[in-house]
Write a protein that holds these residues in place. Structure first.
Motif, PDB file in Angstrom:
ATOM      1  N   VAL A  70       1.111  -1.239  -0.004  1.00  0.00           N
ATOM      2  CA  VAL A  70      -0.038  -0.315  -0.146  1.00  0.00           C
ATOM      3  C   VAL A  70       0.779   1.599  -0.089  1.00  0.00           C
ATOM      4  CG1 VAL A  70      -0.130   0.132   2.260  1.00  0.00           C
ATOM      5  CG2 VAL A  70      -2.121   1.123   1.088  1.00  0.00           C
ATOM      6  N   ILE A  71       0.731   2.620  -1.002  1.00  0.00           N
ATOM      7  CA  ILE A  71       1.654   3.665  -0.566  1.00  0.00           C
ATOM      8  C   ILE A  71       0.687   4.691  -0.760  1.00  0.00           C
ATOM      9  CG2 ILE A  71       2.356   4.947  -2.557  1.00  0.00           C
ATOM     10  CD1 ILE A  71       3.246   1.990  -4.155  1.00  0.00           C
ATOM     11  N   ASP A  72       0.954   5.304  -0.260  1.00  0.00           N
ATOM     12  CA  ASP A  72       0.733   7.217   0.871  1.00  0.00           C
ATOM     13  C   ASP A  72       0.603   7.851  -0.606  1.00  0.00           C
ATOM     14  OD1 ASP A  72      -0.408   8.991   2.001  1.00  0.00           O
ATOM     15  OD2 ASP A  72       1.833   8.870   2.622  1.00  0.00           O
ATOM     16  N   GLY A  73      -0.697   8.511  -1.007  1.00  0.00           N
ATOM     17  CA  GLY A  73      -0.276   9.357  -2.185  1.00  0.00           C
ATOM     18  C   GLY A  73      -1.582  10.397  -1.042  1.00  0.00           C
ATOM     19  N   THR A  74      -1.510  10.650   0.253  1.00  0.00           N
ATOM     20  CA  THR A  74      -2.545  10.970   0.863  1.00  0.00           C
ATOM     21  C   THR A  74      -2.517  13.186   0.623  1.00  0.00           C
ATOM     22  OG1 THR A  74      -2.179  10.544   3.042  1.00  0.00           O
ATOM     23  CG2 THR A  74      -4.067   9.131   1.739  1.00  0.00           C
ATOM     24  N   ASP A  75      -2.892  13.633   1.677  1.00  0.00           N
ATOM     25  CA  ASP A  75      -2.766  14.774   1.992  1.00  0.00           C
ATOM     26  C   ASP A  75      -3.159  15.147   3.687  1.00  0.00           C
ATOM     27  OD1 ASP A  75      -5.926  14.845   2.226  1.00  0.00           O
ATOM     28  OD2 ASP A  75      -5.942  16.438   0.276  1.00  0.00           O
ATOM     29  N   ASN A  76      -3.621  14.093   4.482  1.00  0.00           N
ATOM     30  CA  ASN A  76      -3.768  14.249   5.175  1.00  0.00           C
ATOM     31  C   ASN A  76      -3.179  13.326   6.265  1.00  0.00           C
ATOM     32  OD1 ASN A  76      -6.293  13.209   6.090  1.00  0.00           O
ATOM     33  ND2 ASN A  76      -6.581  13.573   4.081  1.00  0.00           N
ATOM     34  N   PHE A  77      -3.053  13.832   8.231  1.00  0.00           N
ATOM     35  CA  PHE A  77      -2.048  12.017   8.742  1.00  0.00           C
ATOM     36  C   PHE A  77      -3.192  11.658   8.847  1.00  0.00           C
ATOM     37  CE2 PHE A  77       1.715  15.081   8.926  1.00  0.00           C
ATOM     38  CZ  PHE A  77       2.562  14.003   8.813  1.00  0.00           C
ATOM     39  N   ALA A  78      -4.560  11.724   9.239  1.00  0.00           N
ATOM     40  CA  ALA A  78      -5.410  10.682   9.644  1.00  0.00           C
ATOM     41  C   ALA A  78      -6.382   9.709   8.653  1.00  0.00           C
ATOM     42  CB  ALA A  78      -6.856  11.831   9.824  1.00  0.00           C
ATOM     43  N   THR A  79      -5.698  10.030   7.416  1.00  0.00           N
ATOM     44  CA  THR A  79      -5.787   9.321   6.996  1.00  0.00           C
ATOM     45  C   THR A  79      -4.276   8.390   6.037  1.00  0.00           C
ATOM     46  OG1 THR A  79      -7.105   9.977   4.518  1.00  0.00           O
ATOM     47  CG2 THR A  79      -6.551   8.470   3.313  1.00  0.00           C
ATOM     48  N   ARG A  80      -3.630   9.220   7.108  1.00  0.00           N
ATOM     49  CA  ARG A  80      -2.103   8.120   6.694  1.00  0.00           C
ATOM     50  C   ARG A  80      -2.000   7.118   8.072  1.00  0.00           C
ATOM     51  NH1 ARG A  80       0.095  13.316   5.016  1.00  0.00           N
ATOM     52  NH2 ARG A  80       0.827  13.151   2.717  1.00  0.00           N
ATOM     53  N   PHE A  81      -1.972   7.736   9.011  1.00  0.00           N
ATOM     54  CA  PHE A  81      -2.534   7.029  10.221  1.00  0.00           C
ATOM     55  C   PHE A  81      -3.459   5.442   9.939  1.00  0.00           C
ATOM     56  CE2 PHE A  81      -0.414  10.436  12.760  1.00  0.00           C
ATOM     57  CZ  PHE A  81       0.637   9.731  13.041  1.00  0.00           C
ATOM     58  N   LEU A  82      -4.276   5.781   9.382  1.00  0.00           N
ATOM     59  CA  LEU A  82      -5.446   4.710   9.394  1.00  0.00           C
ATOM     60  C   LEU A  82      -4.941   3.830   8.246  1.00  0.00           C
ATOM     61  CD1 LEU A  82      -7.717   3.615   9.004  1.00  0.00           C
ATOM     62  CD2 LEU A  82      -8.435   4.413   7.220  1.00  0.00           C
ATOM     63  N   LEU A  83      -3.788   3.758   7.420  1.00  0.00           N
ATOM     64  CA  LEU A  83      -3.665   3.313   6.154  1.00  0.00           C
ATOM     65  C   LEU A  83      -2.445   2.698   7.517  1.00  0.00           C
ATOM     66  CD1 LEU A  83      -2.943   4.818   2.909  1.00  0.00           C
ATOM     67  CD2 LEU A  83      -4.231   4.123   3.437  1.00  0.00           C
ATOM     68  N   ASN A  84      -1.597   3.785   7.978  1.00  0.00           N
ATOM     69  CA  ASN A  84      -0.234   2.595   8.996  1.00  0.00           C
ATOM     70  C   ASN A  84      -1.084   1.632   9.480  1.00  0.00           C
ATOM     71  OD1 ASN A  84       2.773   2.943   9.917  1.00  0.00           O
ATOM     72  ND2 ASN A  84       1.281   3.327  11.728  1.00  0.00           N
ATOM     73  N   ASP A  85      -2.135   1.849  10.513  1.00  0.00           N
ATOM     74  CA  ASP A  85      -2.120   0.817  11.183  1.00  0.00           C
ATOM     75  C   ASP A  85      -3.559  -0.551  10.701  1.00  0.00           C
ATOM     76  OD1 ASP A  85      -1.888   3.064  12.904  1.00  0.00           O
ATOM     77  OD2 ASP A  85      -3.528   2.885  13.886  1.00  0.00           O
ATOM     78  N   ALA A  86      -4.347   0.080   9.731  1.00  0.00           N
ATOM     79  CA  ALA A  86      -4.724  -0.951   8.805  1.00  0.00           C
ATOM     80  C   ALA A  86      -2.982  -2.260   7.732  1.00  0.00           C
ATOM     81  CB  ALA A  86      -5.397  -0.827   7.486  1.00  0.00           C
ATOM     82  N   ALA A  87      -2.183  -1.591   7.519  1.00  0.00           N
ATOM     83  CA  ALA A  87      -1.091  -1.733   6.732  1.00  0.00           C
ATOM     84  C   ALA A  87      -0.539  -3.239   7.743  1.00  0.00           C
ATOM     85  CB  ALA A  87      -0.353  -1.131   5.920  1.00  0.00           C
ATOM     86  N   PHE A  88       0.332  -2.411   9.648  1.00  0.00           N
ATOM     87  CA  PHE A  88       0.130  -3.160   9.646  1.00  0.00           C
ATOM     88  C   PHE A  88      -0.351  -4.408  10.474  1.00  0.00           C
ATOM     89  CE2 PHE A  88       4.151  -0.820   9.362  1.00  0.00           C
ATOM     90  CZ  PHE A  88       5.228  -0.776   9.920  1.00  0.00           C
ATOM     91  N   LYS A  89      -1.359  -4.551  10.583  1.00  0.00           N
ATOM     92  CA  LYS A  89      -2.231  -5.553  11.490  1.00  0.00           C
ATOM     93  C   LYS A  89      -2.501  -6.204  10.259  1.00  0.00           C
ATOM     94  CE  LYS A  89      -6.579  -6.686  13.255  1.00  0.00           C
ATOM     95  NZ  LYS A  89      -8.071  -5.461  13.563  1.00  0.00           N
ATOM     96  N   LYS A  90      -2.385  -5.776   9.185  1.00  0.00           N
ATOM     97  CA  LYS A  90      -2.495  -7.020   8.159  1.00  0.00           C
ATOM     98  C   LYS A  90      -1.338  -7.569   7.366  1.00  0.00           C
ATOM     99  CE  LYS A  90      -5.805  -6.773   5.070  1.00  0.00           C
ATOM    100  NZ  LYS A  90      -6.966  -7.642   5.218  1.00  0.00           N
ATOM    101  N   GLU A  91      -0.108  -7.541   8.119  1.00  0.00           N
ATOM    102  CA  GLU A  91       0.976  -6.913   8.141  1.00  0.00           C
ATOM    103  C   GLU A  91       1.436  -7.070   6.691  1.00  0.00           C
ATOM    104  OE1 GLU A  91       2.169 -11.062   9.244  1.00  0.00           O
ATOM    105  OE2 GLU A  91       2.180 -10.443  11.060  1.00  0.00           O
ATOM    106  N   ILE A  92       0.961  -5.795   6.118  1.00  0.00           N
ATOM    107  CA  ILE A  92       1.188  -5.209   4.574  1.00  0.00           C
ATOM    108  C   ILE A  92       2.545  -3.724   4.674  1.00  0.00           C
ATOM    109  CG2 ILE A  92       0.452  -4.677   2.500  1.00  0.00           C
ATOM    110  CD1 ILE A  92      -1.843  -5.957   3.448  1.00  0.00           C
ATOM    111  N   PRO A  93       2.941  -3.723   3.641  1.00  0.00           N
ATOM    112  CA  PRO A  93       3.809  -2.971   3.823  1.00  0.00           C
ATOM    113  C   PRO A  93       3.989  -1.934   3.268  1.00  0.00           C
ATOM    114  CG  PRO A  93       5.269  -5.043   3.029  1.00  0.00           C
ATOM    115  CD  PRO A  93       4.020  -5.214   2.966  1.00  0.00           C
ATOM    116  N   PHE A  94       3.858  -1.110   3.780  1.00  0.00           N
ATOM    117  CA  PHE A  94       3.874   1.179   3.687  1.00  0.00           C
ATOM    118  C   PHE A  94       4.387   1.451   3.253  1.00  0.00           C
ATOM    119  CE2 PHE A  94       1.982   4.855   6.146  1.00  0.00           C
ATOM    120  CZ  PHE A  94       0.732   4.941   5.077  1.00  0.00           C
TER     121      PHE A  94
END
Length: 337
Positions: free
Chosen positions: A123-147
Motif C-alpha cells: 500500500v502506497i501513500d498519496g494522501t494529503d492528511n495524517f488522519a488517513t496516513r495513520f489509518l493506512l499505517n495501522d491497517a497495513a501493519f495489522k494485516k502485515e502489508i508493507p506501507f
C-alpha cells in the motif's frame, strides 16, 4: 514473451530487475490511496513498469490548481469536473492495457480499509492528511502489508518504507495527526513531488521483486534549501501502539463521528483535535481569501466558493455544502486533518 520484452525491454535489461523481476511485477497487486500529486506520479511509474494490478482510491475531483503538479490531469478534466480516480484511470489505461487498473471514487475510512487491502501486496501513500496516513499505517501493519509513506509541502518532502515485523512504523516517527501546513496554505513546487514520488515508486519496485537493496531510512529532502536528512527505521519506538503493542488506534471507532451535518443550514461541522490560535490562522488564510475575524471566530471565503468558519476550540464549519466528503476535503486542504 515477445510482447512483454518489447514493452519492458529497457527495464528488463536493467540487471537487478531482468526477466524474473519483470515476471514478479506482473503478478503483484498495489493499492495507492490518494490520486493527487504524489499518487498520480507513483501510479504513472508503476503502470509503465508493468505492475500487474494497480488500484487507487481518491475522494476529490480535478481542479485547475491541480494541473501545476498532478501529472495525469489536464484542462479537459477540469472542465468536466471529473473525479480524480476516474480521470487517472482513463489516462493510465491509454498507457498500458495489459495490466489491471482500477480507480475508486471513495473516501477511505475505517469501514472500508480492510476490504481495500484484501489481496494487496503493498500500500502506497498519496494522501494529503495524517488522519488517513495513520489509518493506512495501522491497517497495513495489522494485516502485515508493507506501507510506503510519502508527503510533500513547500519544497520539502519525506518518504519511508515500513515493513511489519521488520521495521518501525509511521507512528514511531510522527506522533500527531494535526499539521500546521498544507499545500493549499504554504504552496508546493512540482519538482519535490517528482522527487518523493520517485523514491516511493523505486522502493515499491524493489520490494515487489524481492531486491535486497531496500532503503532502511526515513528520508527528508528540502530541494530549495539543498538539505537532506535521514533517520534509520530499524528500531521501533518503545510502546508504539501500532507496531509494538498491536492496538492500532486508527482502526478503533468511527472517524466520521467528528463530522456532523447541520440540518437545514447547508453546512458541515468538523471537530478539530486541538485548540487553535485565531490570530495565527488569520495570517495564514489571508493568502487564500478575504478573512473576517472576531474574538470568537474566524471566517474566510474559499476559492472554491464555500465559506470556512473556524473556532478557537478547533471546531470548524464548512458552509455552502451538505456533502460530507467535500467538506472533509476542503477542511483537509486548508486546515489539515
Amino acid at each position: 514473451m515477445d510482447k512483454m520484452f518489447e514493452r519492458y525491454s529497457r527495464q528488463m535489461l536493467f540487471a537487478p530487475i531482468g526477466q524474473d523481476g519483470q515476471a514478479r511485477l506482473q503478478k503483484s497487486k498495489v493499492l495507492i490511496v490518494g490520486m493527487g500529486a504524489l499518487g498520480t506520479a507513483v501510479a504513472n511509474h508503476l503502470v509503465r513498469a508493468g505492475v500487474g494490478v494497480v488500484k487507487f482510491a481518491d475522494r476529490d475531483f480535478v481542479e485547475l490548481s491541480n494541473l501545476q503538479r498532478q501529472m495525469l490531469f489536464d484542462e479537459d478534466d477540469v472542465r468536466k469536473i471529473l473525479p480524480k480516480a476516474i480521470a487517472a484511470e482513463r489516462k493510465l489505461k491509454k498507457i498500458n492495457r495489459d495490466i489491471e487498473i482500477e480507480g475508486l471514487v471513495i473516501d477511505v475510512t475505517v469501514e472500508n480499509i480492510n476490504r481495500l487491502l484484501d489481496g494487496i501486496d503493498l500500500v502506497i501513500d498519496g494522501t494529503d492528511n495524517f488522519a488517513t496516513r495513520f489509518l493506512l499505517n495501522d491497517a497495513a501493519f495489522k494485516k502485515e502489508i508493507p506501507f510506503i509513506y510519502g508527503g510533500v509541502v513547500g519544497s520539502r518532502g519525506m518518504s519511508a518504507l515500513f515493513i511489519p515485523n521488520k521495521t518501525a512504523c509511521l507512528r514511531c516517527f510522527i506522533e500527531h495527526e494535526a499539521s500546521s501546513e498544507t499545500c493549499d496554505t504554504v504552496g508546493v513546487i512540482s519538482p519535490i513531488v517528482d522527487m518523493i514520488a520517485s523514491y516511493e515508486a523505486t522502493e515499491a519496485l524493489k520490494y515487489l521483486i524481492g531486491a535486497p537493496q531496500l532503503r532502511n531510512t526515513l528520508i527528508t529532502i528540502d530541494l530549495w534549501q539543498n538539505r537532506t536528512f535521514e533517520l534509520k527505521v530499524n528500531h521501533a519506538k518503545r510502546n508504539c501502539p501500532t507496531c509494538q503493542k498491536g492496538e492500532y488506534p486508527a482502526l478503533k471507532g468511527n472517524h466520521d463521528d467528528v463530522v456532523t451535518t447541520l440540518c437545514g443550514r447547508d453546512s458541515i461541522q468538523i471537530k478539530g483535535k486541538q485548540n487553535v490560535s485565531l490570530e495565527d490562522w488569520a495570517s495564514r488564510l489571508e493568502r487564500i481569501g478575504k478573512v473576517k475575524k472576531t474574538p470568537f471566530l474566524l471566517q474566510v471565503t474559499l476559492p472554491e466558493g464555500e465559506r470556512l468558519v473556524l473556532f478557537p476550540d478547533g471546531r470548524a464549519l464548512v458552509q455552502g455544502t451538505n456533502d460530507v466528503v467535500r467538506a472533509k476535503t476542503l477542511y483537509a486542504r486548508y486546515i489539515g486533518l
